[in-house]
Design an enzyme around this catalytic site. Structure first.
Site, PDB file in Angstrom:
ATOM      1  N   HIS A   1      -6.327 -15.961   2.506  1.00  0.00           N
ATOM      2  CA  HIS A   1      -5.305 -16.242   1.486  1.00  0.00           C
ATOM      3  C   HIS A   1      -5.811 -15.571   0.024  1.00  0.00           C
ATOM      4  O   HIS A   1      -4.989 -15.029  -0.336  1.00  0.00           O
ATOM      5  CB  HIS A   1      -5.591 -17.975   1.238  1.00  0.00           C
ATOM      6  CG  HIS A   1      -4.443 -18.409   0.214  1.00  0.00           C
ATOM      7  ND1 HIS A   1      -3.423 -18.881   0.619  1.00  0.00           N
ATOM      8  CD2 HIS A   1      -4.739 -18.408  -1.110  1.00  0.00           C
ATOM      9  CE1 HIS A   1      -2.706 -19.266  -0.555  1.00  0.00           C
ATOM     10  NE2 HIS A   1      -3.382 -19.079  -1.526  1.00  0.00           N
ATOM     11  N   GLU A   2      -7.020 -15.742  -0.306  1.00  0.00           N
ATOM     12  CA  GLU A   2      -7.556 -15.205  -1.763  1.00  0.00           C
ATOM     13  C   GLU A   2      -7.468 -13.537  -1.339  1.00  0.00           C
ATOM     14  O   GLU A   2      -6.898 -13.110  -2.417  1.00  0.00           O
ATOM     15  CB  GLU A   2      -8.686 -15.533  -2.117  1.00  0.00           C
ATOM     16  CG  GLU A   2      -8.970 -17.100  -2.037  1.00  0.00           C
ATOM     17  CD  GLU A   2      -8.025 -17.676  -3.255  1.00  0.00           C
ATOM     18  OE1 GLU A   2      -7.299 -16.974  -4.325  1.00  0.00           O
ATOM     19  OE2 GLU A   2      -7.728 -18.893  -3.177  1.00  0.00           O
TER      20      GLU A   2
ATOM     21  N   HIS B   1      -3.967 -12.629  -2.242  1.00  0.00           N
ATOM     22  CA  HIS B   1      -3.591 -12.412  -3.527  1.00  0.00           C
ATOM     23  C   HIS B   1      -3.964 -11.143  -3.994  1.00  0.00           C
ATOM     24  O   HIS B   1      -3.517 -10.474  -4.933  1.00  0.00           O
ATOM     25  CB  HIS B   1      -4.240 -13.819  -4.486  1.00  0.00           C
ATOM     26  CG  HIS B   1      -3.709 -14.800  -4.216  1.00  0.00           C
ATOM     27  ND1 HIS B   1      -2.264 -15.137  -4.244  1.00  0.00           N
ATOM     28  CD2 HIS B   1      -3.815 -16.121  -4.103  1.00  0.00           C
ATOM     29  CE1 HIS B   1      -2.012 -16.330  -3.969  1.00  0.00           C
ATOM     30  NE2 HIS B   1      -2.825 -17.198  -3.879  1.00  0.00           N
TER      31      HIS B   1
ATOM     32  N   HIS C   1       2.373 -16.868  -3.180  1.00  0.00           N
ATOM     33  CA  HIS C   1       2.364 -18.212  -2.216  1.00  0.00           C
ATOM     34  C   HIS C   1       3.631 -17.878  -1.375  1.00  0.00           C
ATOM     35  O   HIS C   1       4.598 -17.646  -1.947  1.00  0.00           O
ATOM     36  CB  HIS C   1       2.419 -19.459  -2.784  1.00  0.00           C
ATOM     37  CG  HIS C   1       0.884 -19.598  -3.305  1.00  0.00           C
ATOM     38  ND1 HIS C   1       0.822 -20.660  -4.475  1.00  0.00           N
ATOM     39  CD2 HIS C   1      -0.471 -19.403  -2.915  1.00  0.00           C
ATOM     40  CE1 HIS C   1      -0.485 -20.733  -4.711  1.00  0.00           C
ATOM     41  NE2 HIS C   1      -1.188 -19.813  -3.947  1.00  0.00           N
ATOM     42  N   CYS C   2       3.548 -18.220  -0.146  1.00  0.00           N
ATOM     43  CA  CYS C   2       4.559 -18.116   0.704  1.00  0.00           C
ATOM     44  C   CYS C   2       5.104 -19.359   0.977  1.00  0.00           C
ATOM     45  O   CYS C   2       4.509 -20.384   1.115  1.00  0.00           O
ATOM     46  CB  CYS C   2       3.984 -17.353   2.076  1.00  0.00           C
ATOM     47  SG  CYS C   2       5.397 -17.188   3.319  1.00  0.00           S
TER      48      CYS C   2
ATOM     49  N   CYS D   1       2.334 -19.665   7.589  1.00  0.00           N
ATOM     50  CA  CYS D   1       1.837 -18.451   6.856  1.00  0.00           C
ATOM     51  C   CYS D   1       0.592 -18.693   6.233  1.00  0.00           C
ATOM     52  O   CYS D   1       0.586 -19.988   5.428  1.00  0.00           O
ATOM     53  CB  CYS D   1       2.839 -17.721   6.035  1.00  0.00           C
ATOM     54  SG  CYS D   1       1.830 -16.371   5.095  1.00  0.00           S
TER      55      CYS D   1
ATOM     56  N   CYS E   1       2.612 -14.418   7.885  1.00  0.00           N
ATOM     57  CA  CYS E   1       4.038 -14.228   8.270  1.00  0.00           C
ATOM     58  C   CYS E   1       4.354 -12.693   8.257  1.00  0.00           C
ATOM     59  O   CYS E   1       3.963 -11.949   7.741  1.00  0.00           O
ATOM     60  CB  CYS E   1       5.042 -15.135   7.614  1.00  0.00           C
ATOM     61  SG  CYS E   1       5.561 -14.420   5.911  1.00  0.00           S
TER      62      CYS E   1
ATOM     63  N   CYS F   1       4.918 -11.337   4.597  1.00  0.00           N
ATOM     64  CA  CYS F   1       3.672 -11.248   4.072  1.00  0.00           C
ATOM     65  C   CYS F   1       2.860  -9.888   4.735  1.00  0.00           C
ATOM     66  O   CYS F   1       2.126  -8.939   3.904  1.00  0.00           O
ATOM     67  CB  CYS F   1       2.930 -12.411   4.020  1.00  0.00           C
ATOM     68  SG  CYS F   1       3.493 -13.607   2.946  1.00  0.00           S
TER      69      CYS F   1
END
Lengths: 448, 185
Positions: free
Chosen positions: B139-140, B143, B149-150, B155, B174, B177
């Protein structure tokens, strides 16, 4: 909700707070802007509105509460969430009273922050959608169907525009069939009460007891046949407009009750004891000479003055002959749609007949005549013979009267001289004062 | 090829960091190397909150350590640094964070402090901890590669403010992304 289209503004004098929140919301996909003071925030708002503002309550210069007030003055739909370091009931209440959506205390629980912002934005979206829908409804219902561009009808429309936004009581006067109810609806549609109902009471069509029950409603068992409690028109008009048609025909007892209700906005249902409240605007219409009725004693003077605050006179159709063609075409299109008939126009002869007739029943009579003609018309054109017989005979009779010939001749001369009164008087071999009298007598008006 | 530099901070469990190598390499199609730097985390400790300021840690790495890593010169300029910590992190306005990243920047940071089941009165579960840490690391880093954010619940870029949220989402990106990251599906 497309987050990329949502602009959030962070207003805080602490750089670290601005940066943290900017970063947090950018990661969420929002468009984020930050301002270090209330003044900077107001400046940024000049370049475009935002959906949501997170505002620190304590800032040097203009504080968060003052900024909140200023923002609400600029755009009341912007959602403002106040951030406070220490939650105090006083501050929170003050912020909420000023129109803040919510307040949050530092440090903020990330889940709560996401939750409160998402909820607020959802409300913002619904508010905007509501505004848009109201505009659409307003546009649709705003079609007043007051047709015509004669100076007489333009004056009526001007008066409607003037009085509509105020809560003034309006009295519409005019002959039967001139469109008094349309004017009442136009006033209602142009008023802030337009999202509430306009409730019509036809005062002339009811007996004393029936009208009382119609206006104020009744409790179960109030009289024979009252099997259920029923709300009256006064109660149904709460928030909106009460349109009293043929108000001159109300009996004296109901006049007294009505006066009391109009003044106190309180009433009691027939057979009931509970005092109920209703907030409504009154528009009334009459074709009676109310001044005469007051003199005779059949209409209460106090009610007359209460109702006669702002008067709109509806001109008879014969007083605005210039609108006959437009109205006739309007009704032709309306009934062509309703009857699915391909009738497109009037023959010159038929139109001449329509224009020449005096229309004692006014616009309503014209509409009926066009409707009847539409039923009998076979082709694409309404011919003279399709019109009701009385309009045809009246035209013949009208043409034969001496006064008609005089009016017609004066009209012709005035048109030729472009309404030069001195020249027209010279041609007619009468003095100017006499010409003025005749113009007034025949209701002649210069065409625009 | 992408390059990711894993940077263990403080007294982080080396085994946990080692467990991130393969998933990161596989998911991001990247070469993953582990760096070493001697950052004293105490300078970022807030005694009042008993937490470590993640924003300051990231800024510190960016300013003082990034230029010192020789790998930057040797690898591509697109190198991303993921620092891993065992401490409780915060950003000043929020009560806590699981991690933080510079959106579209080079440095990101995750902590497994709040990912441990025992923190919530449950028994230790290393498998669950690794799964949570992997998701937060992806996640990070997402970024860092510019992703926001999705809205798709499955995702890994879906926002998560509670561990339960982390458990609910998947371990992968996803379609949209992935396309943004130019990852083969």
């Amino acid at each position: 909700m497309n987050k990329r289209e949502i602009r959030i503004m962070i207003v805080d004098d602490e750089l670290i707070v601005r940066d943290s929140l900017t970063k947090w919301f950018r990661e969420d996909g929002y468009r984020v802007e930050a301002a270090e003071s209330s003044a900077a925030a107001l400046k940024k708002l000049q370049t475009g509105s935002c959906s949501l503002m997170l505002v620190d309550i304590k800032m040097p210069g203009m504080d968060g509460i003052e900024l909140l007030e200023r923002v609400k003055e600029i755009d009341k739909n912007v959602i403002v969430i106040i951030i406070t370091a220490f939650a105090s009931v006083d501050t929170a209440v003050k912020a909420l009273k000023q129109g803040a959506y919510d307040y949050i205390t530092k440090p903020i629980d990330p889940d709560y922050l996401d939750h409160v912002v998402e909820k607020a934005l959802m409300q913002h979206e619904l508010t905007l959608e509501n505004v848009r829908l109201r505009e659409v409804v307003s546009e649709l219902s705003g079609a007043t169907e007051i047709i015509g561009d004669s100076p007489e009808i333009k004056k009526v429309l001007e008066l409607v525009q003037t009085v509509a936004p105020n809560d003034t009581t309006v009295m519409i006067r005019g002959e039967s069939g001139t469109g008094k109810e349309l004017v009442a609806r136009a006033i209602h549609n142009g008023s802030p009460r337009r999202y509430f109902p306009i409730v019509t009471v036809n005062c002339g069509a009811m007996t004393e007891t029936l009208l009382e029950s119609e206006l104020f409603g009744h409790e179960r068992g109030a009289f024979t046949g009252a099997q259920y409690r029923r709300k009256g028109k006064v109660e149904l008009a709460d928030g909106g407009t009460l349109f009293l048609d043929e108000v001159g025909n109300i009996d004296t007892k109901t006049q007294m009750d009505l006066l009391r209700v109009i003044e106190s906005k309180q009433f009691t249902r027939v057979g009931g004891t509970e005092v109920l409240k209703s907030d409504f605007r009154v528009i009334c219409a009459t074709n009676r000479d109310l001044e005469e009725a007051v003199k005779e004693g059949s209409f209460r003077e106090d009610l007359y003055y209460r109702l006669n605050v702002f008067t709109i006179e509806m001109p008879p159709l014969r007083g605005r002959r210039g609108d006959v063609a437009k109205l006739a075409h309007h009704f032709l299109e309306k009934y062509a749609r309703q009857m699915s008939k391909d009738v497109r126009s009037f023959s010159p002869d038929a139109m001449h007949t329509l224009k020449a007739y005096d229309w004692p029943g006014n616009v309503r009579e014209l509409e009926n005549a066009v409707e009847r003609a539409m039923v009998v018309a076979q082709g694409q054109t309404i011919e003279r013979q399709h019109l009701p017989l009385h309009t045809l005979s009246a035209q013949r009779e009208e043409g034969k009267r001496l006064s008609d010939i005089e009016r017609h001749h004066i009209e012709e001369v005035l048109r030729e001289t472009a309404w030069n009164i001195s020249r027209s008087a010279a041609i007619l071999d009468i003095d100017r004062v006499t010409l003025y009298h005749k113009i007034e007598k025949y209701g002649l008006k210069r065409e625009q | 090829m992408r390059s990711i530099l894993l940077l263990p901070l403080g007294n982080v469990d080396p085994e946990i960091v080692a467990g991130l190598h393969a998933p990161l390499a596989y998911t991001f199609h990247a070469e993953v190397v582990e760096g070493d730097c001697d950052i004293d985390l105490e300078q970022f400790f807030d005694a009042q909150r008993v937490q470590y300021n993640s924003t300051e840690i990231i800024q510190h790495i960016s300013t003082n350590h990034v230029p010192a890593f020789p790998v930057i010169d040797e690898r591509s300029a697109s190198l991303k640094i993921l620092a891993v910590s065992a401490e409780d992190l915060f950003i000043p306005i929020l009560t806590y964070v699981f991690g933080e990243a510079e959106l579209g920047g080079r440095v990101s940071l995750v902590s497994y402090h709040r990912l441990q089941p025992q923190r919530y009165g449950l028994s230790a579960d290393s498998q669950l901890l690794v799964s949570r840490l992997k998701k937060e690391a992806f996640h990070e880093l997402g970024h860092s590669y510019g992703l926001v954010h999705c809205s798709r619940l499955q995702c890994v870029m879906h926002t998560s403010t509670y561990v339960e949220d982390i458990d609910l989402k998947g371990e992968s990106f996803c379609g949209d992304c992935s396309m943004h990251l130019r990852l083969p599906r």
